[in-house]
Design a protein around this motif. Structure first.
Motif, short mmCIF file in Angstrom:
data_model
loop_
_atom_site.label_atom_id
_atom_site.label_comp_id
_atom_site.label_asym_id
_atom_site.label_seq_id
_atom_site.Cartn_x
_atom_site.Cartn_y
_atom_site.Cartn_z
N GLY A 67 10.49 9.73 5.88
CA GLY A 67 9.34 8.86 5.49
C GLY A 67 9.51 7.92 4.38
O GLY A 67 9.03 7.02 4.09
N GLU A 68 10.47 8.58 3.17
CA GLU A 68 10.56 7.94 1.98
C GLU A 68 11.19 6.67 2.12
O GLU A 68 10.88 5.83 1.44
N LEU A 69 11.83 6.64 3.02
CA LEU A 69 12.62 5.36 3.43
C LEU A 69 11.62 4.35 3.97
O LEU A 69 11.55 3.18 3.56
N VAL A 70 10.70 4.86 4.82
CA VAL A 70 9.77 3.64 5.33
C VAL A 70 8.75 3.47 4.31
O VAL A 70 8.33 2.38 4.18
N ARG A 71 8.55 4.45 3.31
CA ARG A 71 7.69 3.95 2.35
C ARG A 71 8.35 2.93 1.54
O ARG A 71 7.54 1.92 0.95
N LEU A 72 9.45 2.91 1.18
CA LEU A 72 10.45 2.03 0.38
C LEU A 72 10.24 0.55 0.95
O LEU A 72 9.96 -0.22 0.52
N LEU A 73 10.54 0.79 2.49
CA LEU A 73 10.51 -0.44 3.35
C LEU A 73 9.19 -0.92 3.09
O LEU A 73 8.99 -2.24 2.99
N GLY A 74 7.87 -0.36 3.25
CA GLY A 74 6.74 -0.75 3.04
C GLY A 74 6.54 -1.71 1.76
O GLY A 74 5.80 -2.69 1.37
N GLU A 75 7.12 -1.27 0.70
CA GLU A 75 7.08 -1.63 -0.79
C GLU A 75 7.82 -2.96 -0.56
O GLU A 75 7.41 -3.88 -1.26
N GLU A 76 8.94 -2.91 -0.37
CA GLU A 76 9.88 -4.24 -0.13
C GLU A 76 9.07 -5.29 0.53
O GLU A 76 9.12 -6.46 0.50
N GLU A 102 1.07 -11.14 10.22
CA GLU A 102 2.31 -10.31 11.10
C GLU A 102 3.01 -9.34 10.05
O GLU A 102 3.30 -8.13 10.36
N VAL A 103 3.39 -10.22 8.86
CA VAL A 103 3.94 -9.13 7.79
C VAL A 103 3.05 -7.86 7.40
O VAL A 103 3.44 -6.82 7.29
N GLN A 104 1.63 -8.37 7.25
CA GLN A 104 0.86 -7.25 7.03
C GLN A 104 0.84 -6.16 7.86
O GLN A 104 0.82 -5.04 7.42
N GLU A 105 0.70 -6.52 9.31
CA GLU A 105 1.01 -5.44 10.32
C GLU A 105 2.23 -4.60 9.87
O GLU A 105 2.04 -3.39 10.21
N MET A 106 3.34 -5.09 9.68
CA MET A 106 4.39 -4.15 9.33
C MET A 106 4.17 -3.26 8.15
O MET A 106 4.70 -2.18 8.28
N ILE A 107 3.63 -4.11 7.13
CA ILE A 107 3.20 -2.93 5.85
C ILE A 107 2.13 -2.02 6.30
O ILE A 107 2.50 -0.68 5.96
N ASP A 108 1.26 -2.28 7.29
CA ASP A 108 0.40 -1.16 7.76
C ASP A 108 1.14 -0.28 8.48
O ASP A 108 0.74 1.16 8.39
N ILE A 109 1.71 -0.60 9.20
CA ILE A 109 2.56 0.48 10.13
C ILE A 109 3.46 1.45 9.23
O ILE A 109 3.88 2.56 9.60
N CYS A 110 4.27 0.60 8.46
CA CYS A 110 4.88 1.68 7.38
C CYS A 110 4.04 2.51 6.76
O CYS A 110 4.08 3.71 6.66
N ASP A 111 2.85 2.30 6.16
CA ASP A 111 1.85 3.11 5.58
C ASP A 111 1.68 4.42 6.44
O ASP A 111 1.56 5.44 6.20
#
Ligand code: UN1
Length: 500
Positions: A67-76, A102-111
């Protein structure tokens, strides 16, 4: 910004965007913006082997660490939002706000996926045997192929990838041939997250393959890929589904939609008009959740159609980069031709068409711009039952709610649907077993623009898959049922006796 600047801002180099065999054009003006290298079918065994190797390492990391990788992906993604959004606008033709959305949707799914990485829970189940405990555990499944469409060139990848990664699965991504640059830009963002994550991430954890049917075929037929998540047309799903099933693989199919709104006599028409215009016209009618059918009570039909016609007349159509534009271009000239054909068929069926003509004034030359169409139909004919990926809104009347529900359900697709009503009985009936047969059923909001927290997908020819939120993660894992005996006896279930 011109096209080249957008590519550059997204970190794509000259070498990556020239000299390849796949020509990429922008729907904004039809200009060729790049030529990218394609993955060769002969490369696929190596790609698949790399994913298998990555799986062996990745599945052993604790899920919260994944999950930490996905958290970093959300940050990036947060810091690359503007650049990636601009790529979506350039390559898919979405207006700026929808590209960013659409990018926000990516951030949301990362969270969402980060939280999930600390759950992935199983049940404990009552055992009939004394001194026994039953439970289920969820394990990583294996390399996951993600096949995405042009209309959501990044969000759908992220729904699948953020979840697959926390579930312990490497990903091989085949984007639409129409939007490879956005995919490449996305990989740049992912690579930045990987770098920060460190050495725990294996080589080839997420791989991008660019190409056509042969590349897709290699993914779909590979026994080493237990899960194929494919978004696109029903025609594509008809090929992918059986091929994956033939090798007992699992597929998550998210195919065509033919989404309807029922507007009841009590509806708040101001709200309904806004919801209709956004969902029928937004993304130039190229969402799988776009509103395509309006089923209106006869008592308000004339008024609602009149208000819609008025709203449609003043829609700002044009360059999606321009502030204030609401309707950008269709993806290409082929899409405009298919829209023209559908309107001709609707006319032949007795439909009265308002709008729908090509637009060439006040828009960039070379793009497939159209005026969204409202088509008053005498009944739900064959063309209405098909999905045309364009801003066509068919309008039909009804008298009794049960007839409206029957009409809503009388199409091959089953993705999204909604009702506008202030009547509790009508609303509850529509979402009950006697109501809409879709995977998404809304009340007093349109059929499109779903949040990532819910499971996304639909029934019938939509393919039955569920992605994104709720417990869709279970589709990316394998379930083991465990029975643990902590007694000193060995009783058999169902009272069977087998004494030796
Ligand atoms: C799609 O069109 O493939 O619900 C996905 C929506 C978006 C996703 C659409 N969140 O309209």
């Amino acid at each position: 910004m011109n096209h080249a600047d957008v590519l550059q801002a997204a970190g794509l180099s000259e070498a990556e965007t020239t000299g390849g065999t796949l020509a990429v054009t922008s729907p904004i003006d039809g200009a060729e913006v790049a030529r990218v290298a394609e993955t060769q079918p002969g490369d696929m065994p190596e790609v698949i082997a790399r994913a298998q190797e990555a799986f062996r390492a990745w599945c052993m990391l604790p899920a919260p660490r994944r999950g930490e990788l996905v958290r970093l992906l959300g940050e990036e993604l947060r810091s690359a939002k503007a650049q990636l959004g601009a790529m979506v606008t350039l390559e898919a033709g979405k207006i700026v706000s929808e590209g960013l959305g659409e990018v926000q949707e990516m951030i949301d799914i990362c969270d969402f996926a980060v939280g999930l990485s600390r759950q992935l829970y199983g049940l404990t189940i009552a055992s009939e045997r004394p001194g026994h405990r039953m439970m289920e555990t969820w394990h990583p499944l294996g390399p996951t192929a993600v096949i995405t469409a042009f209309n959501f060139p990044v969000a759908v990848w992220s729904w699948n990838t953020a979840i697959a990664l926390v579930c312990g699965n490497p990903v091989i991504w085949k984007p639409s041939e129409k939007t490879p640059l956005t995919a490449m830009a996305c990989m740049k963002v992912f690579e930045r997250a990987l770098k920060r994550f460190g050495a725990d991430a294996p080589e080839g954890l997420v791989q991008l393959v660019i190409g056509g049917a042969q590349i897709g075929e290699a993914l779909v037929t590979a026994r080493e890929i237990p899960l194929v998540s494919a978004t696109g047309s029903t025609r594509m799903g008809r090929i992918v589904g059986p091929k994956v099933a033939e090798r007992f693989g699992r597929s998550i199919l998210e195919l065509g939609g033919n989404n309807a709104m029922v507007v009841a006599p009590s509806a708040d028409l101001d709200m309904a008009v806004r919801a209709i215009v956004f969902s029928a016209v937004g993304t130039a009618g190229q969402r799988c959740t776009s509103l395509r059918r309006l089923i209106v009570h006869e008592s308000i039909r004339e008024e609602l159609v009149g208000r819609l016609k008025k709203a449609y007349e003043s829609l700002p159509i044009g360059d999606p980069r321009r502030e204030g534009t609401l309707v950008g271009p269709l993806i290409d000239m082929g899409a405009r031709e298919r829209m023209r054909e559908a309107l001709a068929r609707a006319r032949a069926d007795g439909g009265r068409v308002h709008g729908g003509q090509p637009v060439s004034e006040g828009v960039p030359a070379g793009g497939a711009y159209v005026a969204p169409a409202i088509v008053e139909m005498p009944e739900q004919t064959e063309v209405v039952r098909e999905e045309t990926f364009a801003p066509i809104l068919y309008v039909m009347g009804y008298d009794r709610l049960e007839d409206a529900i029957a009409m809503q359900n009388a199409v091959p697709q089953g993705l999204s649907s909604c009702i506008f009503t202030l009547d509790l009985r009508e609303a509850e009936t529509f979402i009950s077993a006697a109501g809409s047969d879709c995977g998404i059923v809304n009340v007093n909001i349109g059929p499109s623009g779903a949040e990532i927290g819910g499971a996304f997908g639909g029934e019938k020819e939509t393919g039955g898959g569920r992605e994104s939120g709720s417990d869709a993660w279970k589709g990316y894992m394998r379930r083991a049922t465990n029975t643990i005996n902590y007694s000193d006896r060995l009783p058999l279930a169902q009272g069977v006796r087998f004494d030796i």
